[in-house]
Design an enzyme around this catalytic site. Structure first.
Site, short mmCIF file in Angstrom:
data_model
loop_
_atom_site.label_atom_id
_atom_site.label_comp_id
_atom_site.label_asym_id
_atom_site.label_seq_id
_atom_site.Cartn_x
_atom_site.Cartn_y
_atom_site.Cartn_z
N HIS A 330 65.39 39.22 -63.66
CA HIS A 330 64.61 39.02 -62.33
C HIS A 330 65.89 39.87 -61.29
O HIS A 330 65.77 41.27 -61.16
CB HIS A 330 64.77 37.66 -61.72
CG HIS A 330 63.99 37.68 -60.35
ND1 HIS A 330 62.59 37.78 -59.86
CD2 HIS A 330 64.78 38.63 -59.36
CE1 HIS A 330 62.13 37.69 -58.75
NE2 HIS A 330 63.85 37.99 -57.99
N GLU A 331 66.62 39.91 -61.21
CA GLU A 331 67.79 40.70 -60.01
C GLU A 331 68.41 41.32 -60.76
O GLU A 331 67.83 42.91 -60.03
CB GLU A 331 69.16 40.08 -59.87
CG GLU A 331 68.92 38.89 -58.89
CD GLU A 331 68.52 38.50 -58.22
OE1 GLU A 331 68.06 39.62 -56.99
OE2 GLU A 331 67.27 37.81 -58.43
N HIS A 334 65.16 44.49 -60.53
CA HIS A 334 65.15 44.60 -58.02
C HIS A 334 65.39 45.77 -58.17
O HIS A 334 65.48 46.51 -57.49
CB HIS A 334 65.83 43.88 -57.98
CG HIS A 334 64.72 42.17 -57.39
ND1 HIS A 334 63.21 43.01 -56.82
CD2 HIS A 334 64.97 41.76 -56.91
CE1 HIS A 334 63.24 41.98 -56.53
NE2 HIS A 334 64.60 40.42 -56.33
N GLU A 353 58.82 41.54 -55.57
CA GLU A 353 58.94 40.85 -56.54
C GLU A 353 58.18 40.27 -57.26
O GLU A 353 58.99 38.86 -57.74
CB GLU A 353 58.83 39.36 -55.00
CG GLU A 353 60.40 38.97 -53.60
CD GLU A 353 61.74 39.26 -54.89
OE1 GLU A 353 61.64 38.64 -55.41
OE2 GLU A 353 61.85 39.71 -53.67
N ALA A 1176 45.16 -27.44 -76.42
CA ALA A 1176 44.89 -27.12 -77.79
C ALA A 1176 43.81 -25.62 -77.98
O ALA A 1176 43.99 -25.27 -77.39
CB ALA A 1176 43.42 -28.23 -77.83
N MET A 1177 43.58 -26.22 -79.06
CA MET A 1177 43.45 -24.53 -79.67
C MET A 1177 42.02 -25.12 -80.87
O MET A 1177 42.45 -25.72 -81.65
CB MET A 1177 43.97 -23.65 -80.52
CG MET A 1177 44.05 -22.55 -80.94
SD MET A 1177 43.30 -21.39 -79.87
CE MET A 1177 41.57 -20.29 -80.73
N GLU A 1178 40.85 -23.80 -80.21
CA GLU A 1178 40.16 -24.21 -80.52
C GLU A 1178 39.56 -23.38 -82.13
O GLU A 1178 38.79 -23.29 -82.55
CB GLU A 1178 38.87 -24.29 -80.02
CG GLU A 1178 38.27 -22.71 -79.95
CD GLU A 1178 39.36 -21.73 -78.76
OE1 GLU A 1178 40.27 -22.22 -78.37
OE2 GLU A 1178 38.51 -20.95 -77.37
N ASN A 1179 40.71 -23.48 -83.31
CA ASN A 1179 40.48 -22.89 -84.37
C ASN A 1179 39.19 -23.01 -85.10
O ASN A 1179 39.19 -24.06 -85.71
CB ASN A 1179 41.92 -22.59 -85.40
CG ASN A 1179 43.07 -22.82 -84.66
OD1 ASN A 1179 42.95 -21.21 -84.27
ND2 ASN A 1179 44.00 -23.65 -84.42
N HIS A 1215 33.89 -25.23 -77.71
CA HIS A 1215 33.72 -24.24 -78.53
C HIS A 1215 34.17 -24.13 -79.58
O HIS A 1215 33.01 -22.67 -80.30
CB HIS A 1215 35.47 -24.14 -78.50
CG HIS A 1215 36.01 -23.86 -76.94
ND1 HIS A 1215 35.80 -22.45 -76.11
CD2 HIS A 1215 37.57 -23.88 -77.03
CE1 HIS A 1215 36.82 -22.68 -75.08
NE2 HIS A 1215 37.36 -23.64 -75.36
ZN LIG Z 1 63.50 38.91 -55.82
ZN LIG Z 2 38.89 -23.87 -74.34
#
Ligand SMILES: [Zn+2]
Ligand SMILES: [Zn+2]
Length: 1861
Positions: A330-331, A334, A353, A1176-1179, A1215
């Protein structure tokens, strides 16, 4: 000037400018132009150790006017004092004027200057070095080897040469310079040109003379007096290239030394002008320790900030390397564009610039195409420019600049980035060759001179036929840029344009541009094509399409400086292409599409849903540039969203994309330059959005760096420091470590990274400490870096923003003082303005700005800052909710809407892509409970919707599973290529596509681990019987743990049939969902059991158990196989389950019209599992229970326990129909499973045995709980989106179960029993083996009822909360209105209104059976005419409606009167409702507690169960929260008073019925708790006698006896041992549960601590599943229990989550304690605990919620406790017993004042209630309440006269009076 834009200083200034100024002939800032300098001899005597210097300048100049004796030139009075001025060596001139604003001095000379002849003006002056702002000639210091060094450096652009010496300081006034500098001989000196001569002028003083410079502008003059060293010059070039630095940095100049000369050569070649032909053979680069800008292009002596020039040798990161090369490029550019040919004025700064920026990318790309800088240009410069140029304050490229502030303002983003972008577009318009030739001509033609845009364009004119003047005009002289919009018209596209603006379009801005159009299509895919058409101002452009059904993309590689918006159709084509054929679209256009669409959305021109839909493609994006674009646009959204939930959602979305595109497990490091940049970008982003691998990496690497000071990859140092520090466990130490490293490291790059990293923490104290460093005396932070510190602190997190805001509030004066001259405060204010994202923050910052407008610069930026905040706040308010919606488009689908289309759109990342549907699984497992792992394989038969799929996503949790092989269609081996750790999705890549719509087979072999911690997946459970430990395997898969056990498509919608094979040791049995089909011996002592094919079902319902359980097999003669399995020792405790289950099954079959066996599975097994996480689980076919939910105690079974078993069994059985047979479609609708199961768990047992009275219990158990939970603002709606496992789990809450069932019950009452039953039958039949959403449910009812259920039910289902119906009176009407009921502050509550079914009855009718008689609809009120306004009316009969009711005072008084006088007139469920409603309405602050306690007084008559349940629940909230022992005692004695009246202790309740027994226990427990002596002696005696003979008269009271017997024990230590021992030896799990609760009843802190310690003891007998029960028992029994828990946690906060890993123990304990901690001391200790352990994950999770609960309770106590105590004090003395005689007597009394009898008075009261006269109303009210209270008292006549005084607090007098009797 390079990189100046990085400085906030310019941003600040650019905002302060009034856009235009009318210019007269010569603006006041310009010199008159009569004197033209041609040469300067500048002679300075400079000593860095001094503060001042002497100087002489001779200026040779011509004049244009012979009659001028006045000379105007620039000099700054602040630093320069001119001591003499001599014209042409003879004539002394005098200063006669000085313009302070423009720094122009007027010299009046005795003679005129000579025209067209070299005049000489010699000026002698004294100067001061500047120190504050690093401009002019300034001092800089640095420390090396402990020694402070000082140097002098210059920075003259744009107008500071005049502050170092008097001069004609305008860029057009070019001249040559001879520079002479006298300086101490231990310093060296550098200037623009090589040294010409050096001689000693005095002792230790040298004078250095430099060669004459080329003709150049003053702002390019430079010199440095320092002890710097050169890194040498061995380049053998025709110019002298050297790099200078302080000696200690010499070794860090390798990159600058290597690349600089190559860049010089490339520039020479490209421009066709060699460097030394420019006129100066010197090309020096100098690193200056204090430097305000990034770098400065002084001719021949380029100066840099150290960070821009110095590297780190072998450790240099790719980013640093590129940065150094770019800045040098850049410089150097210039030197041609700026020095050789110079802008004519600052208004054209972009001519300098823009070119320097363009070549900063172009030249390095020529040097090494691996750097790929021209592609980086698009995302680094072009996108940034488009951002800055979209605000209305943006300036055109060329615009006025008429003061120092305006010159500086021109060095902004637009000048650099837009300038370069427009140059890039111009090159694209005229082509590479014309561009190059034109520039060569431009440089040659204007050398040593100045140019403006027309000079530039005319140089190109010869090279191109394009009319550049016309085309380029608006791009240069107008601000902004166009948005090109594409619309469709049959087979063509129409392009139109308008200015793109992020703000509200300003109607006056109608700029249109000549826009170069380029495009390609799906057919050609050619991104190389050039401009094919022009879209001109004031016209549209039509483009014909060959294939309208494919994609087209405009602005190829984004060569044009504009954005493009498409019609929906076109966007969809593009999005589809991005997702499925990513690489078909050029990578730069991919970046463009991301940047465009999000910015177009930000401007409100397209919805965010489309933008996020496009962004989904990022999971395929593995290239750098699109990700840079994405990070930028998403960062904006992330920073501005003002809802944490939304931010989290966004982060997890981003993380899912990153994880897909860059799988963390297989990092294939891309070693290219861009690969490295990409790696850092992605990894930093991954850490920011919480990717655990990244965070772990950063943490570990940071810690190892601390130990051995080396890193595996220095590219990642910044991110390792940042995220390592942010996630540090020892912040304070790590802060010190980093800060010390900052002070000592020789590397400026490292220093910079540390500055940024120290801002990464979210610890407020540390951040504040860090910020204070910037204003500390002798701070190690350089002035130039303070802005970086501020930015680091406020930009990393919301916490940081907040801390920085406080820092600014507290230290503003100090900051302004320390950074005087540097605009630190304004830039900090602007930075913060962009980051505050709450109204509160915005208010605070606004106040800071307003209060400090006197501080330098603050006033200038105040409006700007406020505008930024307003814009951001507006954005957040408009888009936060929309963004959340856009992130989950699938889940926001509306009820009854055709869902299908959106489903196809996009799926959230936690969902499978939905391409495959499994139809069958064969699951084969080899399970040995004695092992810790298992082998298995699964064959999945599935269809595919798409033919071209070789990638398969399916679920498998890799922490427990290891996939060893995968085979597609028995031929093709597939490999796991990617694992999404958050959503447990594995991607298998197969060499062959699956076949569309045909049974494909995928066989996966895997190894698994049994889980032990959390009782989910396939886990081990142990139990001890007869001294022997047994082990078993059980499963728990809901909601998403099947994937922990075998690879599967683990979503409820993906139903399939299952064949299960389990190989197990022969001394175990195996159970699964279906009956055993075959068994055979497969090896030594091994059996393989094969089970029957299951019905089509969801994966979460699969279950199996491998155990030594036994069956209590009973042939019950049913067409299904019913059995109960338990451990051998529990076999005899199954009679309740065995008796009731078949009956419940039959009832369910009957009621639903679908027999159990017709569901598809003839097995109905129940298994009691010793370790079980839930109830409990409703399998399907294999229901598993926690033991206490299934096992009884034979004839000792307490009623409550029996009921629990029946209810749990009924729930799980329900269930099988609602859940297994018909399943929720997604966890967001969990209530479809649980609401029905909960409803039927009450409804079906009630059908079985109405003595159980379950439907009445439903009202006080489920409904009341639901209304409680649903009154919190944190409550979620029944159906609400869920994303990820934690959220699925969270749907299994009180809302889904209890509110779900409450809404089902209300629905039943709305449509009636028959329609309800028929509708559900249809629902089940129609959706069997399938899945449903609420709309399917409502559709099934639609045929049964004329009501518009989908409208009526919408808000009940999709909104949280419920209504409070409020009744008011208007003459003879009642007016009902509604609002959302909430226990919290209402101010921000969401406004929801519902369609509310209204039912009511009156004193006249007393009919509680009536149905809904009216609807109270949203946004309206309901009027009800009253026949008899003077009597009671009660709404919401039997509480079938899911809402609360509040009445006006008069109506409450009527109700209270009825409750007291004619209790039984009001239905028992409404009595329960009234008690529950009034106390909750009081708690919400909507009615006085006085009224609630007045109503509660009726309890002296209440002998039924349900109202007492309600009352004790309502009072239990108040219990323990009064914050005062005396008040608590008063409350207990009040409760006891009511109990004693309703249930006189002499004649105990005779418990005949089931509910009587429940009531007896409830009342007695309360009596004991409130200190009733009869009860306490009973429990003490019974407990002691139990200890002796181990038997009880009534096992219903066991819990009660144990609890209060132990609480009041005289020997609690011994009794503790007794109970604990009984717990260990008891064979009854019910008894064990009773003991666990009772052990917490003691108030002996020592014993409590022993008990609590038992939970974490090794070999404890307390089961993991029960530990939460223990904690809850302790903290809810007493305040002493709360203390004990607090103390326990103080000691064991770390141990608890360790011991209970995988379980939710600590969070639930914390939340429970939060609700119970009440005294100031407890609250303080509790909050301290939270703070001290805020690093623990499970504390983090609930920290906020716990604090909220505590705060809410404290607020309640502060608001109500004192008042309630007063009420209780009054009541204490009142003897409230019904005394009909007293009532009669009173009625006969005449009122002393009015001379009317009671009835007359009351009548008057009733009438006056309808008047508007306040006093009359009050009088009437007083009569009524007086009567109520009087009737309830046994007071004697003497009292009456006194308390009937209406206006004088009769309540109190009544109390006093009666107390005397
Ligand atoms: Zn510059
Ligand atoms: Zn349930």
């Amino acid at each position: 000037m390079g990189e100046l834009r990085t400085l906030l200083k310019t941003i600040f200034l650019s905002l302060a400018i009034a856009a235009t100024q009318s210019d007269a002939a010569t603006p006041k800032d310009r010199l008159p132009g009569e004197s033209i300098p041609s040469h300067y001899s500048l002679d300075l005597i400079l000593d860095p150790r001094s503060a001042t210097y002497d100087g002489t300048v001779e200026i040779i100049f011509d004049t244009t006017n012979a009659s001028v004796s006045t000379i105007h030139l620039h000099t700054s009075n602040e630093t320069i004092t001119i001591t003499s001025a001599l014209l042409n060596f003879n004539y002394a001139c005098n200063a006669t004027g000085y313009d302070k604003g423009y720094e122009i001095i007027t010299l009046e000379c005795p003679v005129n200057s000579s025209k067209d002849k070299d005049n000489s003006l010699v000026l002698k002056f004294q100067g001061k070095f500047t120190t504050g702002d690093m401009t002019g000639l300034y001092k800089s210091t640095y420390t090396e080897d402990g020694k402070e060094n000082v140097l002098l450096a210059t920075q003259f652009e744009s107008s500071a040469a005049r502050s170092a010496f008097p001069c004609f300081d305008e860029p057009e006034l070019k001249a040559t310079f001879d520079i002479f500098i006298t300086h101490p001989d231990d310093y060296n000196v550098l200037a623009n040109t090589p040294v010409k001569k050096q001689y000693t002028v005095a002792s230790k003083q040298l004078q250095t003379q430099f060669e004459t410079t080329p003709k150049m502008s003053t702002y390019l003059v430079a010199f440095i007096v320092s002890k710097f060293v050169s890194s040498g010059n061995d380049t053998k070039k025709s110019y002298d290239y050297q790099v200078f630095s302080r000696p200690g940095a010499k070794e860090y100049t390798g990159i600058a030394t290597t690349y600089g000369p190559k860049l010089v050569d490339l520039l020479s070649k490209w421009t066709g002008i060699d460097y030394n032909d420019l006129g100066d053979k010197q090309a020096y680069q100098v690193a200056v320790p204090d430097f305000a800008a990034g770098a400065m292009e002084n001719w021949g002596l380029i100066t840099y900030r150290e960070i821009e020039l110095l590297d780190e040798k072998n450790n240099t990161s790719n980013a640093a390397k590129q940065r150094i090369i770019s800045v040098i490029a850049h410089e150097l550019t210039h030197q041609w564009f700026g020095d050789y040919v110079t802008l004519d004025w600052w208004s054209d700064a972009w001519l300098n610039e823009g070119f320097a920026t363009y070549f900063e990318y172009y030249i390095p790309d020529q040097l090494d195409d691996k750097l790929d800088t021209m592609r980086q240009f698009v995302v680094n410069e072009l996108h940034v420019a488009l951002q800055a140029d979209a605000v209305s304050s943006a300036l055109p490229l060329t615009s006025h600049a008429d003061s120092e502030a305006e010159y500086s303002a021109k060095f902004d983003t637009l000048t650099y980035s837009k300038g370069a972008s427009v140059i890039r577009m111009l090159k694209n318009i005229i082509g590479e060759k014309a561009f190059k030739d034109g520039l060569h001509q431009y440089l040659t033609k204007n050398n040593y001179s100045n140019a403006d845009p027309s000079a530039l364009l005319s140089s190109f004119a010869a090279q191109t036929p394009v009319e550049l003047d016309k085309i380029m005009h608006n791009w240069i002289y107008e601000s902004g840029f166009p948005l090109v919009t594409i619309t469709r018209n049959d087979s063509s596209l129409i392009l139109s344009q308008e200015r793109f603006s992020l703000q509200k379009p300003n109607n006056t801005e109608t700029t249109e541009w000549y826009i170069p159009i380029s495009y390609t299509t799906e057919a050609s895919k050619n991104f190389n094509v050039n401009i094919s058409a022009w879209l001109n101002p004031n016209s549209t452009l039509e483009i014909k399409l060959d294939k309208p059904m494919s994609w087209i993309i405009f602005n190829l590689r984004q060569a044009g400086y504009y954005r493009v918006n498409y019609d929906t159709h076109s966007w969809n084509h593009i999005i589809e292409a991005l997702k499925s054929h990513t690489s078909d679209i050029d990578v730069l256009n991919r970046a463009q599409l991301v940047d465009d669409i999000f910015n177009i959305a930000k401007a409100g021109r397209i919805d965010y849903e489309t933008a996020f839909d496009l962004a989904e493609y990022l999971k395929n994006e593995t290239e750098y540039y699109p990700w840079v674009a994405a990070v930028k646009v998403l960062t904006f959204i992330g920073e501005k969203l003002d809802d944490d939930k939304a931010v989290k959602q966004l982060e997890s979305k981003i993380l899912s994309w990153i994880n897909k595109a860059f799988p963390p497990s297989n990092e294939t490091a891309d070693q290219t330059h861009i690969g490295k940049l990409k790696e850092v970008l992605i990894q930093d982003w991954a850490c920011r959005v919480g990717q655990s691998q990244c965070i772990d990496y950063a943490k570990n690497t940071f810690q190892s760096y601390k130990a051995n000071r080396t890193l595996p990859d220095y590219n990642k140092r910044g991110l390792v420091f940042c995220h390592g520090f942010r996630n540090s466990l020892n912040l304070s130490d790590d802060y010190d470590f980093l800060f010390n490293l900052f002070k000592t490291t020789p590397s400026v790059v490292e220093k910079n990274e540390i500055i940024a990293s120290l801002g990464c923490t979210e610890d407020p104290d540390i951040l504040n400490k860090y910020l204070l460093e910037t204003i500390a005396k002798n701070s190690s932070i350089r002035r130039q870096d303070a802005a970086l510190v501020f930015k680091a602190a406020y930009s990393h997190s919301a916490v940081g923003t907040n801390v920085t805001l406080s820092f600014l509030e507290n230290n503003l004066k100090a900051i302004a003082e320390v950074y005087k001259g540097m605009n630190a405060v304004p830039s900090l204010v602007l930075g913060l303005a962009d980051r505050v994202n709450s109204d509160e923050g915005a208010e605070r910052l606004t106040k800071v700005i307003k209060d400090n407008s006197n501080i330098e610069g603050v006033k200038l930026i105040s409006q700007q800052a406020i505008d930024i905040m307003t814009a951001n706040r507006n954005w957040a308010k408009t888009y936060t909710a929309l963004t959340m919606g856009a992130l989950q488009p699938l889940l926001t689908t509306i009820l009854a809407l055709a869902v299908t289309q959106s489903k196809a759109a996009i799926l959230p990342a936690d969902r499978l892509p939905g391409v495959f549907s499994p139809s069958h699984y064969s699951l084969d497992l080899i399970l040995d409970p004695r092992s810790s792992t298992y082998d298995g394989f699964v064959e999945i038969i599935y269809d595919s919707k798409d033919t071209l799929i070789s990638l398969m996503d399916l679920h498998a949790s890799l922490p427990t599973l290891k996939i060893t092989s995968a085979l597609l269609n028995f031929k093709h081996g597939c490999n796991p290529t990617y694992y999404d750790i958050d959503y447990e999705i594995v991607t298998l890549e197969c060499p062959y596509n699956t076949t569309k719509l045909e049974d494909n087979s995928l066989v996966i072999h895997f190894e698994g681990k049994f889980t032990v911690d959390d009782m989910t997946g396939l886990y081990k459970s142990t139990y001890t019987e007869e001294g022997e430990e047994n082990v078993l395997l059980a499963t728990y898969f809901a909601p998403a743990a099947a994937r922990n056990v075998f690879p599967c498509f683990d979503e409820p919608e993906l139903k399939a049939t299952f064949d299960i094979f389990i190989t197990h040791p022969e001394d175990f049995i195996a159970l699964a969902n279906t009956p055993v089909q075959k068994q055979y011996t497969v090896g030594f002592n091994q059996i393989k059991t094969q089970f029957g094919t299951t019905p089509k079902m969801s994966t979460y319902l699969v279950a199996f158990v491998v155990s030594k359980f036994v069956s209590t097999s009973s042939d019950i003669g049913k067409d299904y196989d019913y059995q109960i399995f338990t451990r051998a020792g529990a076999k005899e405790y199954t009679s309740v389950a065995a008796t009731y289950t078949p009956k419940l099954i039959d009832l369910l079959g009957n009621w639903t019209g679908i027999e159990y066996k017709d569901l598809g599975n003839k097995q109905a097994y129940q298994v009691a599992i010793p370790d079980f996480g839930v109830s409990a689980m409703e399998n399907w076919g294999l229901i598993t229970f926690r033991e206490v939910a299934l096992l009884d105690e034979k004839n000792k079974t307490p009623s409550a326990s029996k009921q629990r078993i029946i209810a749990t069994v009924a729930h799980e059985l329900a269930h099988q129909w609602f859940g297994d047979y018909v399943t929720l479609d997604w966890w967001s609708d969990a209530w479809l499973n649980e609401g029905f199961a909960t409803y039927f768990q009450n409804y079906i047992p009630d059908q079985l045995d109405d003595k159980l009275d379950m439907m009445k219990q439903f009202v006080v158990n489920e409904l009341q709980e639901a209304l409680q939970a649903d009154a919190l603002t944190s409550a979620s709606p029944l159906s609400s989106p869920v994303y990820g496992k934690t959220q699925y789990d969270s749907k299994f809450d009180t809302i889904s179960y209890s509110k779900g069932a409450g809404i089902v019950r209300m629905l039943q009452s709305i449509i009636g029993e028959k329609a309800f039953k028929d509708g559900l039958h249809q629902y089940l039949t129609k959706n069997k083996y399938n899945n449903t959403a609420p709309s399917e449910l409502l559709n099934s009812f639609a045929t049964q009822t004329p009501l518009k259920l989908d409208k009526i039910m919408y808000n009940w289902i999709y909104e949280s909360g419920f209504p409070l119906v409020t009744m008011s009176r208007n003459k003879s009407f009642l007016i009902l209105s509604q609002e959302k009921f909430t226990l919290q502050n209402l101010s921000n509550a969401v406004v929801t209104e519902w369609n509310i079914p209204i039912s009511y009855t009156t004193a006249a009718k007393k009919n509680f059976n009536v149905d809904i008689s009216a609807w109270l609809n949203p946004n309206s009120t309901l009027e009800i005419k009253l026949d008899d306004p003077a009597s009671w009316i009660v709404f919401n009969l039997r509480r079938t409606g899911y809402y609360r009711v509040n009445y006006d005072t008069r109506s409450w008084n009527h109700i209270i009167e009825a409750l007291v006088n004619h209790t039984a007139d009001i239905d028992v469920l409404n009595r329960a409702q009234l008690v529950d409603d009034i106390f909750n309405i009081a708690r919400a602050g909507r009615i006085e507690y006085k009224m609630a306690f007045d109503l509660a007084e009726y309890l002296v008559n209440e002998t039924e169960y349900y109202p007492w349940v309600a009352a004790l629940k309502a009072l239990s909230f108040i219990r323990g929260k009064l914050g005062d022992d005396e008040a608590e005692k008063l409350l207990e004695s009040r409760i006891l008073f009511w109990i004693n009246k309703a249930f006189p202790p002499g004649n105990q309740i005779v418990a005949k019925t089931h509910v009587d027994r429940l009531k007896e226990v409830l009342i007695l427990d309360s009596a004991c708790r409130s200190g009733q002596s009869e009860c306490i002696s009973y429990t003490k005696e019974t407990f002691q006698s139990y200890k002796v003979n181990s038997t009880l008269p009534d096992y219903n009271k066991r819990g009660l006896v144990f609890c209060h017997g132990f609480r009041n024990s005289l020997n609690s230590s011994e009794d503790y041992e007794f109970l604990l021992n009984l717990f260990k030896t008891s064979s009854s799990v019910v008894e064990q549960n009773d003991i666990l609760t009772s052990l917490a009843c003691t108030e002996d802190p020592y014993i409590l601590n022993r008990y609590l310690s038992e939970t974490i003891a090794e070999n404890t007998s307390i089961k993991r599943q029960d530990v939460s029960l223990v904690f809850k028992a302790v903290y809810s029994q007493s305040s002493i229990g709360v203390d004990a828990c607090l103390k326990f946690l103080q000691m064991n906060m770390i141990a608890v989550p360790q011991v209970y890993k995988g379980l939710n123990v600590l969070p639930s304990l914390i939340l429970g304690l939060a609700d119970k901690a009440n005294s100031d001391d407890q609250v303080e200790r509790f909050l301290k605990l939270l703070k001290d352990y805020s690093n623990i994950e499970s504390v983090k999770l609930v920290n906020q919620k716990a604090t909220d609960i505590t705060t809410a309770n404290r607020n309640w106590t502060k608001t109500y406790a004192v008042g309630i105590k007063e009420l209780l004090k009054d009541n204490k003395n009142a003897a409230h017993v019904i005394a009909p005689q007293a009532q009669q007597l009173l009625q006969q009394q005449e009122h002393p004042r009015l001379g009317l009898d009671w009835e007359q008075q009351l009548e008057l009261g009733e009438q006056q209630d309808f008047t508007d006269d306040f006093e009359q109303q009050e009088l009437a009210g007083a009569f009524l309440s007086a009567r109520v209270r009087l009737l309830a008292s046994s007071t004697k006549l003497a009292c009456s006269e006194d308390f009937l005084q209406p206006h004088s607090g009769n309540r109190k007098r009544f109390g006093q009076c009666c107390s005397q009797n």
